[in-house]
Design an enzyme around this catalytic site. Structure first.
Site, PDB file in Angstrom:
ATOM      1  N   TYR A 145      -6.277  -2.635   1.693  1.00 30.55           N
ATOM      2  CA  TYR A 145      -7.375  -3.167   2.503  1.00 30.55           C
ATOM      3  C   TYR A 145      -8.644  -3.154   1.682  1.00 30.55           C
ATOM      4  CZ  TYR A 145     -10.729  -3.677   6.356  1.00 30.55           C
ATOM      5  OH  TYR A 145     -11.730  -4.111   7.188  1.00 30.55           O
ATOM      6  N   ASP A 240     -10.928  -0.535  -6.116  1.00 33.00           N
ATOM      7  CA  ASP A 240     -11.580  -0.342  -4.819  1.00 33.00           C
ATOM      8  C   ASP A 240     -11.415   1.127  -4.440  1.00 33.00           C
ATOM      9  OD1 ASP A 240     -12.377  -0.105  -2.214  1.00 33.00           O
ATOM     10  OD2 ASP A 240     -11.162  -1.772  -1.456  1.00 33.00           O
ATOM     11  N   LYS A 269     -17.898   4.718   2.311  1.00 31.43           N
ATOM     12  CA  LYS A 269     -17.524   5.955   3.002  1.00 31.43           C
ATOM     13  C   LYS A 269     -18.307   7.170   2.472  1.00 31.43           C
ATOM     14  CE  LYS A 269     -13.476   3.815   4.921  1.00 31.43           C
ATOM     15  NZ  LYS A 269     -12.673   2.763   4.355  1.00 31.43           N
TER      16      LYS A 269
END
Ligand SMILES: *Cc1c(COP(=O)(O)O)cnc(C)c1O
Length: 435
Positions: A145, A240, A269
């Site tokens: 994702y 990522d 995050k």
């Protein structure tokens, strides 16, 4: 009939005015069923819902809460920043300070651009790679994702898997036509893609340890192969690390792995300490292609927001070696408890780790190396396991395709509380399994 709880009332109210009652799909409990828990506050390892009920949290806001919730020094930094003004739309010294902290941990991030979400960071990384190479094609892996931008919403892991969707309506065929999706850990498939199309590929974007299809670590040599192929063909490699960055070690997965040197990184995050902030970093000559220096456009009214920047700086300053040691220790202890409880209840399962991140694939007992295998797990048994844990006051991620997130304040007492709930949950999973 069970009494109507504050959560039921809150969900009814939210659903009348917000699609599905939530601001991000997985929160709706769609795949596990039941009423989502509406949170009133959180502290340390604990969440408190609108009924005042306490839960041990294993979601950690999907990663940011590596220090535990509402760490007093992070909260104080945000309060102090708020008192100085909420947003200026002009540069601040704090943005350079946060960028320097990122660079100090990941020196390959020679320059850093701050954005507001991981989605933006990945979208910008892809645009930058295309701008830098003058090529169109993008390679991603099934089950990884990278946020919800159009080009990256092909076979995109947890959110879609949880909702049972292959992709998203509203994403045109043209938007994903230039995205090649390859099975994770498939050495032969990625070689074949480069053999055929290597000179048209702008970038490979990967989760260097995948954690959005459950936790699926790279097989030895896989990331090195990505580096070798991209280098040989003049394509870029994007790590990522929105999820793994500053969570699995001070320098993220890159720091644990060693050896592979990607061109670009995305962070999110933890880097925002629980506020909306993410970042893109990489080689200076690539990063300098971004506007205003270069032709690749990127912008954001709230980018580098002073509250989010303050939270990120405070979090990275506090996340020292001791923090990562505590998170690692908690993860090892909890994983052992989970395995023991499921084994005692006769539930076949596979627990996989990537640093301190782990997840459990119920119903599978051989290695899960890709998305196709991850999808064979028994989500019905997970649902039973999840609800038994929730009833005991333990809040797991409400999806079988997500990692479990620990923090530096998940101490032995907290792990013991979780362990107490495991036997009944394992029995519930066993009862929900076929035959
Ligand atoms: C969470 C996540 C994103 C998206 O970040 P948002 O801030 O939710 O937009 C991108 N990549 C990975 C690996 C993630 O885990």
């Amino acid at each position: 009939m069970a009494a109507v709880t504050g959560n039921d009332a809150a969900f009814d109210r939210a659903r009348r005015i917000i699609p599905g009652g939530v601001s991000s799909p997985v929160r709706a409990f769609g795949s596990v069923g039941g009423t989502p828990v509406f949170i009133e506050r959180a502290a340390g390892a604990r969440l408190y819902d609108v009924d005042g009920r306490e839960y041990i949290d294993l979601v950690g806001s999907w990663g940011p809460a590596v220090l535990g919730h509402a760490h007093p020094e992070v909260v104080a930094a945000v309060q102090a920043a708020a008192a100085r003004g909420l947003s200026f739309g002009a540069p601040t010294v704090a943005e350079a300070e946060l960028a320097e902290l990122v660079h100090a941990r990941v020196p390959l991030a020679q320059k850093v651009r701050l954005v507001s979400t991981g989605t933006e960071a990945c979208m910008t990384a892809v645009r930058l790679a295309r701008g830098a190479t003058g090529r169109d094609l993008l390679v991603k892996f099934a089950g990884c994702y990278h946020g919800h931008s159009d080009a990256l919403l092909a076979a995109a892991g947890s959110g879609l898997a949880t909702a049972g969707l292959p992709g998203s309506a509203g994403v045109t065929a043209a938007a994903t036509a230039q995205t090649i999706v390859v099975p994770y850990n498939d050495f032969a498939a990625i070689r074949a893609v480069f053999a055929e199309l290597g000179d048209e590929i702008a970038a490979v974007i990967t989760e260097p340890a995948a954690a959005n299809m459950g936790v699926v670590p790279p097989e030895p040599g896989f990331n090195a192969l990505l580096r070798e192929l991209t280098s040989r063909h003049g394509a870029l490699l994007v790590y990522d690390e929105v999820l793994t960055g500053f969570r699995v070690s001070a320098a993220g997965w890159w720091g644990l792995e060693g050896g592979v040197e990607p061109d670009l990184f995305t962070f999110g995050k933890v880097v925002g300490g629980g506020l909306p902030l993410a970042a893109l970093g990489g080689r200076a000559e690539l990063m300098d292609l971004l506007a205003p220096l270069g032709p690749v456009y990127q912008a954001g009214t709230l980018s580098g927001n002073p509250l989010a920047t303050a939270a990120g700086i405070a979090t990275l300053r506090l996340a020292d070696a001791g923090v990562y040691e505590r998170v690692d220790a908690a993860s090892v202890k909890l994983a052992a408890e989970v395995t023991a409880a499921l084994t005692r209840a006769g539930v076949p399962h596979r627990l996989q780790r990537a640093g301190s991140l782990f997840s459990v694939f119920i119903g599978l007992d051989s290695p899960v190396r890709d998305y196709a295998t991850a999808q064979q797990q028994d989500t019905g048994a997970f649902r039973a396991f999840f609800h038994a844990m929730l009833a005991a006051g333990i809040a797991l991620p409400p999806s079988a395709f997500e990692a479990w997130f620990l923090s530096a304040v998940h101490d032995d007492a907290v792990i013991a509380r979780i362990a107490d709930a495991l036997p009944a949950a394992a029995a519930a999973a066993a009862a929900a399994m076929p035959g």
